[in-house]
Design a protein around this motif. Sequence first.
Motif, mmCIF file in Angstrom:
data_model
loop_
_atom_site.group_PDB
_atom_site.id
_atom_site.type_symbol
_atom_site.label_atom_id
_atom_site.label_comp_id
_atom_site.label_asym_id
_atom_site.label_seq_id
_atom_site.Cartn_x
_atom_site.Cartn_y
_atom_site.Cartn_z
ATOM 1 N N ASN A 1 10.756 5.595 -14.000
ATOM 2 C CA ASN A 1 10.961 4.170 -14.259
ATOM 3 C C ASN A 1 9.613 3.460 -14.118
ATOM 4 O O ASN A 1 8.592 4.113 -13.982
ATOM 5 C CB ASN A 1 12.045 3.570 -13.332
ATOM 6 C CG ASN A 1 11.703 3.689 -11.865
ATOM 7 O OD1 ASN A 1 10.577 3.428 -11.437
ATOM 8 N ND2 ASN A 1 12.682 4.097 -11.063
ATOM 9 N N ASP A 2 9.616 2.140 -14.141
ATOM 10 C CA ASP A 2 8.360 1.389 -14.072
ATOM 11 C C ASP A 2 7.662 1.484 -12.722
ATOM 12 O O ASP A 2 6.500 1.122 -12.595
ATOM 13 C CB ASP A 2 8.613 -0.084 -14.389
ATOM 14 C CG ASP A 2 8.962 -0.306 -15.850
ATOM 15 O OD1 ASP A 2 8.663 0.588 -16.672
ATOM 16 O OD2 ASP A 2 9.530 -1.357 -16.168
ATOM 17 N N HIS A 3 8.362 1.971 -11.707
ATOM 18 C CA HIS A 3 7.805 1.970 -10.361
ATOM 19 C C HIS A 3 7.599 3.362 -9.764
ATOM 20 O O HIS A 3 6.949 3.494 -8.736
ATOM 21 C CB HIS A 3 8.698 1.158 -9.424
ATOM 22 C CG HIS A 3 8.950 -0.227 -9.918
ATOM 23 N ND1 HIS A 3 7.981 -1.203 -9.891
ATOM 24 C CD2 HIS A 3 10.028 -0.779 -10.494
ATOM 25 C CE1 HIS A 3 8.465 -2.318 -10.407
ATOM 26 N NE2 HIS A 3 9.707 -2.083 -10.791
ATOM 27 N N ALA A 4 8.193 4.379 -10.402
ATOM 28 C CA ALA A 4 8.126 5.711 -9.799
ATOM 29 C C ALA A 4 8.188 6.808 -10.858
ATOM 30 O O ALA A 4 8.717 6.603 -11.957
ATOM 31 C CB ALA A 4 9.270 5.896 -8.806
ATOM 32 N N GLY A 5 7.645 7.952 -10.493
ATOM 33 C CA GLY A 5 7.665 9.100 -11.384
ATOM 34 C C GLY A 5 7.465 10.386 -10.611
ATOM 35 O O GLY A 5 7.542 10.411 -9.387
ATOM 36 N N VAL A 6 7.201 11.439 -11.349
ATOM 37 C CA VAL A 6 6.964 12.755 -10.777
ATOM 38 C C VAL A 6 5.598 13.224 -11.261
ATOM 39 O O VAL A 6 5.281 13.098 -12.448
ATOM 40 C CB VAL A 6 8.058 13.754 -11.221
ATOM 41 C CG1 VAL A 6 7.726 15.176 -10.780
ATOM 42 C CG2 VAL A 6 9.425 13.329 -10.703
ATOM 43 N N GLY B 1 -10.853 5.327 6.143
ATOM 44 C CA GLY B 1 -9.667 5.388 6.976
ATOM 45 C C GLY B 1 -8.374 5.228 6.182
ATOM 46 O O GLY B 1 -8.377 4.978 4.975
ATOM 47 N N ILE B 2 -7.247 5.340 6.880
ATOM 48 C CA ILE B 2 -5.929 5.184 6.256
ATOM 49 C C ILE B 2 -5.793 3.809 5.624
ATOM 50 O O ILE B 2 -5.302 3.670 4.504
ATOM 51 C CB ILE B 2 -4.810 5.423 7.293
ATOM 52 C CG1 ILE B 2 -4.785 6.898 7.699
ATOM 53 C CG2 ILE B 2 -3.452 4.999 6.748
ATOM 54 C CD1 ILE B 2 -3.841 7.220 8.830
ATOM 55 N N ASP B 3 -6.245 2.768 6.304
ATOM 56 C CA ASP B 3 -6.123 1.408 5.781
ATOM 57 C C ASP B 3 -6.967 1.172 4.536
ATOM 58 O O ASP B 3 -6.722 0.239 3.780
ATOM 59 C CB ASP B 3 -6.494 0.385 6.862
ATOM 60 C CG ASP B 3 -5.486 0.383 8.008
ATOM 61 O OD1 ASP B 3 -4.327 0.784 7.781
ATOM 62 O OD2 ASP B 3 -5.872 -0.009 9.122
ATOM 63 N N ASP B 4 -7.952 2.032 4.307
ATOM 64 C CA ASP B 4 -8.829 1.895 3.147
ATOM 65 C C ASP B 4 -8.266 2.543 1.881
ATOM 66 O O ASP B 4 -8.924 2.546 0.851
ATOM 67 C CB ASP B 4 -10.201 2.511 3.442
ATOM 68 C CG ASP B 4 -10.906 1.819 4.580
ATOM 69 O OD1 ASP B 4 -10.750 0.588 4.706
ATOM 70 O OD2 ASP B 4 -11.594 2.509 5.352
ATOM 71 N N GLN B 5 -7.071 3.100 1.933
ATOM 72 C CA GLN B 5 -6.491 3.799 0.791
ATOM 73 C C GLN B 5 -5.949 2.855 -0.274
ATOM 74 O O GLN B 5 -5.734 3.263 -1.412
ATOM 75 C CB GLN B 5 -5.393 4.772 1.234
ATOM 76 C CG GLN B 5 -5.908 5.869 2.138
ATOM 77 C CD GLN B 5 -7.051 6.650 1.509
ATOM 78 O OE1 GLN B 5 -6.975 7.076 0.365
ATOM 79 N NE2 GLN B 5 -8.129 6.828 2.255
ATOM 80 N N GLY B 6 -5.716 1.608 0.068
ATOM 81 C CA GLY B 6 -5.305 0.614 -0.919
ATOM 82 C C GLY B 6 -3.891 0.766 -1.439
ATOM 83 O O GLY B 6 -3.584 0.302 -2.534
ATOM 84 N N LEU B 7 -3.014 1.414 -0.694
ATOM 85 C CA LEU B 7 -1.626 1.545 -1.127
ATOM 86 C C LEU B 7 -0.886 0.227 -0.929
ATOM 87 O O LEU B 7 -0.935 -0.369 0.136
ATOM 88 C CB LEU B 7 -0.903 2.631 -0.329
ATOM 89 C CG LEU B 7 -1.234 4.063 -0.679
ATOM 90 C CD1 LEU B 7 -0.476 5.014 0.236
ATOM 91 C CD2 LEU B 7 -0.906 4.369 -2.128
ATOM 92 N N ARG B 8 -0.230 -0.178 -1.995
ATOM 93 C CA ARG B 8 0.561 -1.400 -1.928
ATOM 94 C C ARG B 8 1.986 -1.095 -2.359
ATOM 95 O O ARG B 8 2.225 -0.181 -3.129
ATOM 96 C CB ARG B 8 -0.034 -2.469 -2.851
ATOM 97 C CG ARG B 8 -1.488 -2.804 -2.527
ATOM 98 C CD ARG B 8 -2.127 -3.663 -3.580
ATOM 99 N NE ARG B 8 -1.959 -3.060 -4.891
ATOM 100 C CZ ARG B 8 -2.078 -3.713 -6.042
ATOM 101 N NH1 ARG B 8 -2.362 -4.984 -6.064
ATOM 102 N NH2 ARG B 8 -1.912 -3.098 -7.192
ATOM 103 N N GLU B 9 2.937 -1.864 -1.870
ATOM 104 C CA GLU B 9 4.344 -1.674 -2.222
ATOM 105 C C GLU B 9 4.568 -1.740 -3.723
ATOM 106 O O GLU B 9 5.431 -1.047 -4.253
ATOM 107 C CB GLU B 9 5.201 -2.743 -1.555
ATOM 108 C CG GLU B 9 6.065 -2.364 -0.380
ATOM 109 C CD GLU B 9 6.529 -0.936 -0.240
ATOM 110 O OE1 GLU B 9 7.464 -0.527 -0.961
ATOM 111 O OE2 GLU B 9 5.989 -0.220 0.601
#
Length: 178
Positions: free
Chosen positions: A89-94, A2-10
């Motif tokens: 940067n340390d938190h985002a990219g392309v 499910g969506i909650d199982d994707q493990g995405l964290r801020e």
Amino acid sequence: MGIDDQGLREIDYKVVPRTLIFLFDEQDRVLLLKKSSKKRLWAGILNGIGGHIEAREDVMEAALRELAEETGITEVALDCCAQIMVDVNDHAGVAMFVFKGNYNFTKELHSNEGELIWVSLDGIEKYHIMEDLFELLPRVADYKQGDGLIIGKYTFDPKGKLITSFSLGFKDLVQRMR
């Protein structure tokens, strides 16, 4: 799963997915787009065709949509030939997905994004192109279907200068291990 199982964290590293498309003709020329002077990013600079991947699109759907939007071309088969991570940067990219296709038609091409220009790979250094293309374009031009993905990483030094690196694709790694 499910969506909650994707493990995405801020705190996780996040990427913006983009496509980059290069069409080649029978004369070893590549179709590049000179961005309009009215554009916020890369105005007046030659680059491949492409853009952002939109919600609910896969990378191929996005590449075909961008190609049609920016050139009017709809009748071309594309191969995904490279994947390049661009650290912003340390938190985002392309996450850039690079496509190659052949276009051998005489149809007049127009773009609302700027001017479409066929450029010979011989003498590419005389054009005002995105700096990474000096390394990327020869790799894409030499790519043959079944070669395995070209894998790249772009970072920036403390002064903001682009640093490009390419590693061996899976096929090359397997051959080297034998």
